[in-house]
Design a protein around this motif. Structure first.
Motif, mmCIF file in Angstrom:
data_model
loop_
_atom_site.group_PDB
_atom_site.id
_atom_site.type_symbol
_atom_site.label_atom_id
_atom_site.label_comp_id
_atom_site.label_asym_id
_atom_site.label_seq_id
_atom_site.Cartn_x
_atom_site.Cartn_y
_atom_site.Cartn_z
ATOM 1 N N SER A 100 0.800 -1.226 0.000
ATOM 2 C CA SER A 100 0.000 0.000 0.000
ATOM 3 C C SER A 100 0.832 1.274 0.000
ATOM 4 O O SER A 100 0.327 2.349 -0.300
ATOM 5 N N VAL A 101 2.137 1.165 0.315
ATOM 6 C CA VAL A 101 2.980 2.368 0.327
ATOM 7 C C VAL A 101 3.112 2.976 -1.061
ATOM 8 O O VAL A 101 3.528 4.127 -1.193
ATOM 9 N N ARG A 102 2.729 2.235 -2.106
ATOM 10 C CA ARG A 102 2.781 2.797 -3.459
ATOM 11 C C ARG A 102 1.961 4.082 -3.559
ATOM 12 O O ARG A 102 2.232 4.922 -4.400
ATOM 13 N N GLN A 103 0.990 4.259 -2.684
ATOM 14 C CA GLN A 103 0.195 5.482 -2.661
ATOM 15 C C GLN A 103 1.088 6.709 -2.446
ATOM 16 O O GLN A 103 0.793 7.795 -2.930
ATOM 17 N N GLN A 106 2.781 9.371 -5.249
ATOM 18 C CA GLN A 106 2.169 10.582 -5.799
ATOM 19 C C GLN A 106 2.715 11.866 -5.159
ATOM 20 O O GLN A 106 2.537 12.949 -5.704
ATOM 21 N N PHE A 107 3.431 11.725 -4.056
ATOM 22 C CA PHE A 107 4.047 12.889 -3.435
ATOM 23 C C PHE A 107 5.418 13.194 -4.034
ATOM 24 O O PHE A 107 6.043 14.198 -3.682
ATOM 25 N N GLY A 108 5.892 12.313 -4.921
ATOM 26 C CA GLY A 108 7.145 12.545 -5.636
ATOM 27 C C GLY A 108 8.296 12.871 -4.707
ATOM 28 O O GLY A 108 8.542 12.175 -3.722
ATOM 29 N N ALA A 124 11.651 2.372 -3.261
ATOM 30 C CA ALA A 124 12.815 2.415 -4.159
ATOM 31 C C ALA A 124 12.595 1.520 -5.374
ATOM 32 O O ALA A 124 12.920 1.903 -6.504
ATOM 33 N N GLU A 125 12.031 0.329 -5.165
ATOM 34 C CA GLU A 125 11.760 -0.579 -6.284
ATOM 35 C C GLU A 125 10.764 0.035 -7.263
ATOM 36 O O GLU A 125 10.973 -0.003 -8.476
ATOM 37 N N LEU A 126 9.692 0.592 -6.718
ATOM 38 C CA LEU A 126 8.669 1.203 -7.567
ATOM 39 C C LEU A 126 9.217 2.406 -8.322
ATOM 40 O O LEU A 126 8.946 2.580 -9.521
ATOM 41 N N ALA A 127 10.003 3.237 -7.637
ATOM 42 C CA ALA A 127 10.590 4.417 -8.286
ATOM 43 C C ALA A 127 11.576 4.003 -9.379
ATOM 44 O O ALA A 127 11.605 4.597 -10.465
ATOM 45 N N SER A 128 12.366 2.966 -9.121
ATOM 46 C CA SER A 128 13.303 2.463 -10.131
ATOM 47 C C SER A 128 12.559 1.964 -11.360
ATOM 48 O O SER A 128 12.978 2.197 -12.495
ATOM 49 N N ASP A 129 11.443 1.284 -11.133
ATOM 50 C CA ASP A 129 10.641 0.799 -12.247
ATOM 51 C C ASP A 129 10.083 1.971 -13.054
ATOM 52 O O ASP A 129 10.071 1.933 -14.287
ATOM 53 N N LEU A 130 9.643 3.011 -12.368
ATOM 54 C CA LEU A 130 9.148 4.198 -13.074
ATOM 55 C C LEU A 130 10.239 4.845 -13.921
ATOM 56 O O LEU A 130 10.003 5.241 -15.067
#
Length: 138
Positions: A100-103, A106-108, A124-130
């Motif tokens: 749920s931390v993926r929410q 949106q605060f960039g 960090a994983e999600l940001a790297s994927d982006l």
């Protein structure tokens, strides 16, 4: 008082806050309920999942000028806000699970997740994927 729409999103029931909807489309077919469920049972499960205190307490630094936005987006998940220091506030946000931390993405760059390590690692994983998905190809 807050009003919600109960609907499926990718085959999963979700609550949608009406104040956050920009538009909607009325469909001609009647609503379909899941086998063995009615609106009350779906609502109860969704409320329990979204409004029950979370099992993951995230500590983060949030830019002071984003507190109002955080209050609207995070709602009751934003449990604690410390006084600002150097333009940043320490905050505590609760979630039912790490995913749920993926929410918070949106605060960039207006937020930094500090603990727990699993939440920081997932961000960090999600940001790297982006970054990978949005890096221009030559």
């Amino acid at each position: 008082m807050r009003w919600y729409l109960v609907a499926d999103d990718e085959q999963r029931p979700r609550l949608f806050s009406l104040e956050r909807l920009d538009s909607y489309e009325t469909l001609s077919e009647p609503a379909r309920l899941r086998s063995g469920h009615d609106l009350r049972s779906v609502w109860t499960g969704l409320v329990r999942r979204t409004e029950t205190p979370g099992r993951v307490a995230v500590r983060a630094r949030l830019r002071e000028d984003r507190l109002d936005l955080a209050g609207r987006i995070l709602g009751s998940r934003l449990e604690d806000v410390e006084p600002p220091e150097d333009g940043w506030c320490a905050v505590r946000i609760v979630y039912p699970d790490i995913e749920s931390v993926r929410q918070l993405l949106q605060f960039g760059d207006h937020i930094e997740v500090l603990t727990p390590a699993d939440a920081r690692r997932r961000i960090a994983e999600l940001a790297s994927d982006l970054v990978r998905r949005h890096t221009p190809t030559t």
